[in-house]
Each structure stands twice: as structure tokens, then as C-alpha cells.
Design a protein around this motif. Sequence first.
Motif, mmCIF file in Angstrom:
data_model
loop_
_atom_site.group_PDB
_atom_site.id
_atom_site.type_symbol
_atom_site.label_atom_id
_atom_site.label_comp_id
_atom_site.label_asym_id
_atom_site.label_seq_id
_atom_site.Cartn_x
_atom_site.Cartn_y
_atom_site.Cartn_z
ATOM 1 N N ASN A 33 -135.333 -13.921 -74.476
ATOM 2 C CA ASN A 33 -135.830 -15.287 -74.538
ATOM 3 C C ASN A 33 -136.910 -15.450 -75.610
ATOM 4 O O ASN A 33 -138.042 -15.826 -75.311
ATOM 5 C CB ASN A 33 -136.361 -15.668 -73.148
ATOM 6 C CG ASN A 33 -136.584 -17.149 -72.996
ATOM 7 O OD1 ASN A 33 -136.167 -17.928 -73.847
ATOM 8 N ND2 ASN A 33 -137.247 -17.537 -71.928
ATOM 9 N N LYS A 157 -133.371 -2.739 -72.960
ATOM 10 C CA LYS A 157 -134.122 -3.430 -71.899
ATOM 11 C C LYS A 157 -135.619 -3.329 -72.134
ATOM 12 O O LYS A 157 -136.371 -4.262 -71.862
ATOM 13 C CB LYS A 157 -133.772 -2.839 -70.531
ATOM 14 C CG LYS A 157 -132.433 -3.316 -69.995
ATOM 15 C CD LYS A 157 -132.174 -2.697 -68.641
ATOM 16 C CE LYS A 157 -130.894 -3.234 -68.020
ATOM 17 N NZ LYS A 157 -130.638 -2.586 -66.711
ATOM 18 N N ARG A 158 -136.058 -2.164 -72.638
ATOM 19 C CA ARG A 158 -137.488 -2.032 -72.953
ATOM 20 C C ARG A 158 -137.876 -2.969 -74.099
ATOM 21 O O ARG A 158 -138.944 -3.570 -74.088
ATOM 22 C CB ARG A 158 -137.832 -0.594 -73.346
ATOM 23 C CG ARG A 158 -138.057 0.303 -72.160
ATOM 24 C CD ARG A 158 -138.642 1.638 -72.589
ATOM 25 N NE ARG A 158 -138.102 2.666 -71.733
ATOM 26 C CZ ARG A 158 -137.110 3.469 -72.060
ATOM 27 N NH1 ARG A 158 -136.571 3.412 -73.263
ATOM 28 N NH2 ARG A 158 -136.662 4.340 -71.193
ATOM 29 N N LYS A 160 -136.475 -5.792 -74.762
ATOM 30 C CA LYS A 160 -136.522 -7.128 -74.139
ATOM 31 C C LYS A 160 -137.846 -7.344 -73.395
ATOM 32 O O LYS A 160 -138.501 -8.370 -73.536
ATOM 33 C CB LYS A 160 -135.328 -7.261 -73.187
ATOM 34 C CG LYS A 160 -135.276 -8.527 -72.362
ATOM 35 C CD LYS A 160 -134.011 -8.488 -71.487
ATOM 36 C CE LYS A 160 -134.103 -9.420 -70.279
ATOM 37 N NZ LYS A 160 -133.902 -10.820 -70.636
ATOM 38 N N MET A 161 -138.246 -6.350 -72.601
ATOM 39 C CA MET A 161 -139.509 -6.474 -71.854
ATOM 40 C C MET A 161 -140.691 -6.684 -72.794
ATOM 41 O O MET A 161 -141.542 -7.535 -72.569
ATOM 42 C CB MET A 161 -139.764 -5.204 -71.032
ATOM 43 C CG MET A 161 -138.931 -5.104 -69.775
ATOM 44 S SD MET A 161 -139.239 -3.520 -68.945
ATOM 45 C CE MET A 161 -138.220 -3.733 -67.474
ATOM 46 N N GLU A 164 -140.403 -10.226 -74.381
ATOM 47 C CA GLU A 164 -140.570 -11.364 -73.469
ATOM 48 C C GLU A 164 -141.890 -11.305 -72.701
ATOM 49 O O GLU A 164 -142.587 -12.310 -72.564
ATOM 50 C CB GLU A 164 -139.416 -11.399 -72.453
ATOM 51 C CG GLU A 164 -138.115 -11.870 -73.056
ATOM 52 C CD GLU A 164 -136.980 -11.972 -72.056
ATOM 53 O OE1 GLU A 164 -135.988 -12.643 -72.370
ATOM 54 O OE2 GLU A 164 -137.078 -11.370 -70.954
ATOM 55 N N ALA A 165 -142.188 -10.141 -72.174
ATOM 56 C CA ALA A 165 -143.361 -10.026 -71.286
ATOM 57 C C ALA A 165 -144.582 -9.490 -72.015
ATOM 58 O O ALA A 165 -145.686 -9.528 -71.477
ATOM 59 C CB ALA A 165 -143.024 -9.121 -70.097
ATOM 60 N N GLU A 167 -145.204 -6.476 -72.576
ATOM 61 C CA GLU A 167 -145.501 -5.119 -72.112
ATOM 62 C C GLU A 167 -144.266 -4.572 -71.413
ATOM 63 O O GLU A 167 -143.356 -5.319 -71.065
ATOM 64 C CB GLU A 167 -146.716 -5.114 -71.179
ATOM 65 C CG GLU A 167 -146.560 -6.005 -69.963
ATOM 66 C CD GLU A 167 -147.843 -6.144 -69.139
ATOM 67 O OE1 GLU A 167 -148.926 -6.340 -69.718
ATOM 68 O OE2 GLU A 167 -147.746 -6.023 -67.901
ATOM 69 N N ILE A 168 -144.244 -3.263 -71.221
ATOM 70 C CA ILE A 168 -143.071 -2.624 -70.613
ATOM 71 C C ILE A 168 -143.411 -2.253 -69.177
ATOM 72 O O ILE A 168 -144.383 -1.534 -68.921
ATOM 73 C CB ILE A 168 -142.650 -1.397 -71.444
ATOM 74 C CG1 ILE A 168 -142.159 -1.877 -72.831
ATOM 75 C CG2 ILE A 168 -141.553 -0.605 -70.729
ATOM 76 C CD1 ILE A 168 -141.935 -0.774 -73.833
ATOM 77 N N ALA A 169 -142.618 -2.780 -68.239
ATOM 78 C CA ALA A 169 -142.935 -2.607 -66.819
ATOM 79 C C ALA A 169 -142.912 -1.140 -66.415
ATOM 80 O O ALA A 169 -142.058 -0.375 -66.866
ATOM 81 C CB ALA A 169 -141.935 -3.389 -65.968
ATOM 82 N N ASN B 24 -151.120 -1.657 -67.686
ATOM 83 C CA ASN B 24 -150.623 -2.587 -68.700
ATOM 84 C C ASN B 24 -151.618 -3.729 -68.913
ATOM 85 O O ASN B 24 -152.429 -4.023 -68.024
ATOM 86 C CB ASN B 24 -149.265 -3.148 -68.270
ATOM 87 C CG ASN B 24 -148.105 -2.274 -68.725
ATOM 88 O OD1 ASN B 24 -148.242 -1.506 -69.679
ATOM 89 N ND2 ASN B 24 -146.982 -2.383 -68.050
ATOM 90 N N ARG B 26 -151.503 -6.899 -68.754
ATOM 91 C CA ARG B 26 -151.530 -8.062 -67.846
ATOM 92 C C ARG B 26 -151.897 -7.678 -66.413
ATOM 93 O O ARG B 26 -151.870 -8.515 -65.515
ATOM 94 C CB ARG B 26 -150.166 -8.774 -67.885
ATOM 95 C CG ARG B 26 -149.850 -9.350 -69.269
ATOM 96 C CD ARG B 26 -148.411 -9.845 -69.363
ATOM 97 N NE ARG B 26 -148.162 -10.997 -68.512
ATOM 98 C CZ ARG B 26 -146.947 -11.500 -68.293
ATOM 99 N NH1 ARG B 26 -145.892 -10.948 -68.865
ATOM 100 N NH2 ARG B 26 -146.796 -12.551 -67.506
ATOM 101 N N ASN B 105 -137.610 -8.598 -65.979
ATOM 102 C CA ASN B 105 -138.561 -7.675 -66.598
ATOM 103 C C ASN B 105 -139.547 -7.004 -65.650
ATOM 104 O O ASN B 105 -140.407 -6.248 -66.094
ATOM 105 C CB ASN B 105 -139.360 -8.415 -67.683
ATOM 106 C CG ASN B 105 -138.462 -8.862 -68.822
ATOM 107 O OD1 ASN B 105 -137.519 -8.170 -69.178
ATOM 108 N ND2 ASN B 105 -138.739 -10.030 -69.378
ATOM 109 N N VAL B 109 -137.077 -0.039 -66.283
ATOM 110 C CA VAL B 109 -135.672 0.194 -66.667
ATOM 111 C C VAL B 109 -135.037 1.361 -65.919
ATOM 112 O O VAL B 109 -133.874 1.288 -65.528
ATOM 113 C CB VAL B 109 -135.502 0.400 -68.192
ATOM 114 C CG1 VAL B 109 -135.779 -0.877 -68.935
ATOM 115 C CG2 VAL B 109 -136.365 1.512 -68.725
ATOM 116 N N TYR B 136 -142.947 0.236 -57.023
ATOM 117 C CA TYR B 136 -144.363 -0.114 -57.100
ATOM 118 C C TYR B 136 -145.070 0.207 -55.783
ATOM 119 O O TYR B 136 -144.500 0.015 -54.710
ATOM 120 C CB TYR B 136 -144.544 -1.607 -57.379
ATOM 121 C CG TYR B 136 -144.152 -2.026 -58.769
ATOM 122 C CD1 TYR B 136 -145.062 -1.931 -59.817
ATOM 123 C CD2 TYR B 136 -142.882 -2.515 -59.043
ATOM 124 C CE1 TYR B 136 -144.713 -2.317 -61.105
ATOM 125 C CE2 TYR B 136 -142.521 -2.913 -60.322
ATOM 126 C CZ TYR B 136 -143.444 -2.803 -61.350
ATOM 127 O OH TYR B 136 -143.086 -3.194 -62.621
#
Lengths: 176, 390
Positions: A33, A157-158, A160-161, A164-165, A167-169, B24, B26, B105, B109, B136
Motif C-alpha cells: 500500500n 513480506k518483510r 512490505k512491512m 507500509e508499517a 518497521e518489521i514486526a 521497534n 513504534r 503486517n 513473517v 507475542y
Amino acid sequence: MSTDQTSDSAPLRARKDDKADGFTYVGRSVTINRPRHELFAFWRDFQNLSTFMENIEAIEFTGPDRAVWTVRAPAGTEVQFETEIVDIVDDTSITWRSTPDSPIKTEGRVTFADAPGNRGTIVTADIGYTPPAGDLGRVVAKLFMAEPNIQARHELKRFKMLMEAGEIATPINHRN
Amino acid sequence: MRALTWHGINDVRVDTVPDPEIINPRDAILRITSTAICGSDLHLYDGVIPGMKQGDVLGHEFMGIVEEVGPNSSLEVGQRVVVPFTISCGHCFFCQQQQFSACDNGNPVENQDASEKLYGHAMGAAFGYSHLTGGYAGGQAEYVRVPFSDVGPIVIPDGLDDEQVLFLSDILPTGWMAAENAGIGPDDTVAVWGCGPVGLFAVQSAMIMGAAQVIAIDHHPHRLELAARFGARTINFEQTHVDEALMEMTGGLGPDAVIDAVGMEAHGFALDNVVDAVKQKVGVGADRGHALRQAILAVRKGGRVSVPGVYGGMLDKWPLGAMMEKGLELRSGQTHVQRYTRDLLERIQRGEIDSTFLISHCLPLEEAPTGYKNFRDKQNEWTKVVLRPH
Ligand SMILES: [Zn+2]
Ligand SMILES: [Zn+2]
């Protein structure tokens, strides 16, 4: 590289026989996005790739469009190969292949296309490779072939993260 | 810090684990003031959700005080916040559609692979709810790391007690979305299976949305009594044939909408349930679905079926014929919590929604294992357990 269709519209990497021209193809599409130009520009700056490609140890430029990639392989080993850019279409695609001297034969293309409506950009990676023979071959086989699609899937996917975000979850709760 | 950790089936313990840190940009770290045990935590306690590891910190309903923030958090140290159980980035296609629980997200992954195989798409992320939803650490602890703290947590104005707002993190919006998914109109009869916390909030929400009649179904007298306090008519399924009663209470039409707030661990000794229970125990990823089957058969032709109850695996003997022949609509899903929190907070402030009636027990965190056991075994009396880590 060969992404020509045969009897249907499915991409080569989705075919039951995913081998063509002696290459094995892996790949994935993700919808991100963000505007196409922004994603292309981030990818075009190859140093950025190591921010979401976890296996990249180092990228060393050996010419304007040539780079030596050092990639971490299982069991603490490393694999090096050299690539050159064969084609760039601004905001649309980047195509590369291994140099003739590279110990690994690989080629790939990442494409950027507008998604319908305001869904952003469809980013698609197609990567073809032939593992070399011998000891190196075994390492590369482990690297690519255990689950060939997993790595491409995770990296996109990383990407994309990050885009979009920002940062990488991660579920990690502690630094280091 | 002290935290409630999972060690196996029927085995949760309060252990000492390292404090969480900002990872992170955020992120925020919260000092937890109140956290609840959710009905869906019992699925983990009973070991019917896969993907748990020893030492995982549980808890997805919690609130607290902001202790530390990352550079891209919009929160400020000292703010008091309630945190949605869904971990959502706020920027992907799904978040933009307000389908927060489907966020692309939040789930790391590596943790997406299993559910991608299981469901065709990776699950969204949640706190303290197995490695399928991200792995988490949860909030039944003294402290918790909150990712994407600029989109999820809602700041609570002064003058509201923890008890009044805690359930904004899960069961209140879950009950609300269940009623919304039932598409309730002013002349409708809505039947709700299960008078646990979500079912009771669904009853309350359906009333606010203007249902003509709400019928609550359970077997615990006290829980039925709580539903009746909100104006619901009740059916005790141990005493009454639910299907016949629903037909009679709706003039032979059947309810316009049905809500399954029971989920995969439906109790009761209907034949299909016993078979399902055996399958669930031998571990073939099966769910128990008696309540849902009954709801689908009971709902009127052209009616709506809403499924807030948690299901994890496969269900067979699905009344697909009834679904198709009666022309039913089915809506379901994990709650898009962030979509509802602001509106529901305002309703709480206006006194329109009461969320404190449910709380039967407040315990210190150290007594969490007792809370789990009683919340499961004494459902009539232990309607909702709140833990206080500080
Ligand atoms: Zn819950
Ligand atoms: Zn998102």
C-alpha cells in the motif's frame, strides 16, 4: 529471463513444472500500500536490500551495475556470487543475472505494477537459479532448495512491512 | 517481572521473566494495572489451540500506564491506555478498510507460514495467543511490549475506573461486532447462544441497536439472569428444547438473526457434540459445533448468522444444505477492535453501556492460576476474572 506463458495466464512460478531453460523458478507477489515510484526507488538502491533480506551479509559493488553478494547459508557457511543488471525500466522493473564467472547461475526480475483502485503497488519477484555441482552445490541446494519459496516469500513480506508499517514486526521482547 | 505463563494443558504458572524492552520504533512499554482472563484463554488452557510454547506469557485483555515509548510512538509516558488485543499496523490495505484483525503486517513473517497453510492466508496478530498469531507476549504480567502503539491503544480520560473501560480491549467490541454482524433491525428477534462475557455484551449491544426481542440461551442460571437484566428472554437448554422454544417464541418464524457466542468448546451432550469432542481430543484439529449447527437450523429463512465464537480447525456435519436452501447470510471474524473503541468509550462515558456488571472476581496476578481454574470450572459464579499485577 523466461516468463513467457504457455497455455494459460498463470505465472511461470505457479506452474506445476516450475523448470524452464534449465532454471528452477521461485517467486511471489505482494501488494504493498505505497506508491510505485517510492517502492522502485527503495529497491533500486541495492544497499537497502539488506534491511529486509535477512540472509544478506554484504553487498559489494564491483562496477556501476555489478555487485558481489555475500549470503549467509545454513551451518555458518557463506556463499558469494556476482550479478549484473541487464535491464532497468524506471518505476517498472529491474532485471539481473549472474556474471559468467559467478560460481552460481541465477537470474531474476522484480516488477512493480499499479494495483487496482487505491491498493498501492503489486511487487513481484521471479528468481531462477541452477545450483552448481560439488560442495558449493550442496550448500546452495540447502540455501535455496529446502523450501525454495519460503525465502522469497519472507523477504517480500518483510519488504512490505518496512514500506507500509515503517518497521518489521517481531515478537522479540529483548534487545540482543 | 512476574507474568502468567503457559506450561501445558491445565498448567499455567506465575513465573519471573525478564522485563520487556522497546524493540521497534513504534513500540511502547506499559505497566499493567488491570488485565482480564478471556473465555478464549480457556482454549489455550485446555490445549485445543496449537502453536503454544512453554513459557509463553498469556493475556490479551489489558490496560495500564505508559512507562516508556519508542521514537515513533504517539503515546506519552504516564498516559493511561486500553490496548486492543489485535496487533494492527494501521497502514496496510486491511487496516485502511478498518478490517484490523486481518492486518497483513502484525504477524512476523516466520509465524505466518503455519496459518497460511492452514487457512490459505496468514492470520493477523494478537497478544498472548500462540505462535500462530505472532508469538507475542501477553498482558497478564507486570509489563508488556505494545507494538504499533500509535494506532491501537486508546487513551482513557480521567474519572473512569479500570473496570469501566478494561473490556474495550476485547469482549465489549467483540460483543458489539457480533451484534453488528447480525444486521439487527428494529423489528428483529435475535437469539444468542452462550451467556459468557461476549454473549452478554452481544445481548446488551443488540438491545442498544434496537432489536425487538433478544433471546439468550445458556445452562448457567446466574448467567441467564444477567442476560435477563438487560431485558433478554432466556432459554435454559438443559430444561428446554431450544429449537422448539425458539419457534414458539417467534410465532413459528424463527429468529431473524442468530449469534453463536459459544465457539469450539461447546458444552452439552448432544450426540454431534460428543463425537466432535472425541475428535478434538485425539487432535485432528476438529472443533465442537453443536451450538452453531443448532443456530443455523433455528434461524428463519433468509436470516443472518453471526459467529463471534472462536473456532480453530475443521468442523464437519456442517449444515450446508440448510445454509443454501434457506438462503442464509454468514458473517464472522476476529474483532476489528480498533474500529469500535472510540465509539464504545463514548457510550461508556454516557452511561449507555455498563461493562462492570460482569466482573465477579478481582485477584492479584499471583493468584491467576486459581482464576483460570475457577473461570473454567465454575462458570455460573466466576463470570469474569480481573487480575491486578500492581
Ligand atoms: Zn479474548
Ligand atoms: Zn495493517
